[in-house]
Write an enzyme that holds these catalytic residues in place. Structure first.
Site, PDB file in Angstrom:
ATOM      1  N   ASP A  80       0.943  -1.286   0.146  1.00 38.61           N
ATOM      2  CA  ASP A  80      -0.198   0.127  -0.173  1.00 38.61           C
ATOM      3  C   ASP A  80       0.982   1.230  -0.040  1.00 38.61           C
ATOM      4  OD1 ASP A  80      -2.415   1.552   0.445  1.00 38.61           O
ATOM      5  OD2 ASP A  80      -1.805   1.826   2.600  1.00 38.61           O
ATOM      6  N   ASP A 127      -0.072   5.069   1.045  1.00 37.77           N
ATOM      7  CA  ASP A 127      -0.083   6.012   2.251  1.00 37.77           C
ATOM      8  C   ASP A 127      -0.090   5.211   3.420  1.00 37.77           C
ATOM      9  OD1 ASP A 127      -1.152   9.119   0.960  1.00 37.77           O
ATOM     10  OD2 ASP A 127      -1.719   7.170  -0.425  1.00 37.77           O
ATOM     11  N   ASP A 154      -1.829  -1.033   5.969  1.00 37.20           N
ATOM     12  CA  ASP A 154      -2.206  -0.222   7.230  1.00 37.20           C
ATOM     13  C   ASP A 154      -3.610  -0.073   7.500  1.00 37.20           C
ATOM     14  OD1 ASP A 154      -2.270   1.869   5.257  1.00 37.20           O
ATOM     15  OD2 ASP A 154      -2.117   3.257   7.238  1.00 37.20           O
TER      16      ASP A 154
END
Length: 224
Positions: A17, A19, A176
C-alpha cells in the site's frame, strides 16, 4: 491464509500500500485539509486529528475536519477542493517511513519483485511516486482507479500480481488498513499489517487477523 503469525516464508513479490505503509503523507494531506477549512472559516485541525484519517481518502479527512457539520455540506465540491490543494503540494513533507528504503534495497538485492497497489487515484499516485526517488524501481504501480473496482476487492491486487508475473499465492501484501488485509485474503495472498501506519489502534489492527503484524519495515527482512 491463516491469520496467525506464521514462520518465515520466502516470497516472490512484495506488494505495498502507499499512504501509511510506504510513505508518510499525512502532513501534506493535513495541509490540504486545513486550507479547505480556512476557506470555510473553520479552525484548522491538529495532526492527531487528521493523521488517523490519512489512509481513508478525502471524505474521511474532510469529515475529520468538519466534524458534525460534514453531512450538511456540499461534499463533492469540498472533496474536489481538497484534491486540488493536495495535488498542488503533493510531496512537500511526504517521505518514506523509517526502514522502507532499506527494505526495498534488500528486496532488489535478493531479486524479489516489488510493486505498489493503492486506492489513491492515478492522477495523484503517479506524481507522488515520481517525486520519491526510493520508489523509482517499483515494477508495478496500480491505483484505485486503474480498474473499475478498488480495495477491498481483490481484483487490483490480482492485477498487480499479473503485471509482476508472480502467482498471487507467492505474494505478500503490506498495508495499514483493514481493507488491505481483506483484499489480500480474497486474492489468496499473504498479508502483513503495517503497524507504523495510520491504524486506528494496535488492538484494532491485530483484530484484522493478518498473517503477519509488523512493528517496523525492518520486520520484512525476516521474509527475504
Amino acid at each position: 491464509m491463516s491469520g496467525v503469525q506464521t514462520p518465515s516464508i520466502d516470497f516472490d513479490a512484495f506488494i505495498f500500500d502507499l499512504d501509511g505503509t510506504l510513505l508518510d503523507t499525512a502532513d501534506d494531506l493535513g495541509g490540504a485539509l486545513n486550507r479547505v477549512l480556512a476557506d470555510a472559516n473553520v479552525a484548522p485541525v491538529a495532526e492527531h486529528i487528521y493523521r488517523p484519517a490519512a489512509s481513508n481518502g478525502a471524505n474521511a479527512l474532510l469529515e475529520a475536519g468538519f466534524g458534525d457539520k460534514w453531512p450538511e455540506l456540499e461534499q463533492l465540491a469540498l472533496r474536489q477542493q481538497l484534491l486540488d490543494y493536495y495535488a498542488e503540494d503533493i510531496a512537500v513533507h511526504s517521505k518514506c517511513f523509517t526502514g522502507i528504503e532499506q527494505l526495498l534495497i534488500a528486496l532488489e538485492q535478493n531479486n524479489i519483485k516489488w510493486g505498489i497497489m493503492t486506492n489513491k487515484p492515478g492522477f495523484l499516485t503517479e506524481p507522488l511516486v515520481q517525486a520519491i526517488p526510493s520508489l523509482s524501481n517499483a515494477q508495478a504501480v496500480v491505483s484505485g482507479d486503474t480498474l473499475s473496482v478498488a480495495k477491498p476487492s481483490p481484483d487490483p491486487l490480482l492485477h498487480t500480481a499479473e503485471i509482476l508475473e508472480v502467482d498471487p499465492s507467492r505474494c505478500l501484501y503490506i498495508g495499514d488498513a483493514e481493507r488491505d488485509i481483506q483484499a489480500a485474503k480474497a486474492a489468496n495472498m499473504y498479508s502483513a499489517t503495517a503497524l507504523w501506519g495510520y491504524i486506528p489502534s494496535v488492538d484494532a489492527a491485530l483484530g484484522w487477523q493478518a498473517d503477519f503484524n509488523w512493528h517496523s519495515p525492518i520486520d520484512g527482512f525476516n521474509h527475504i
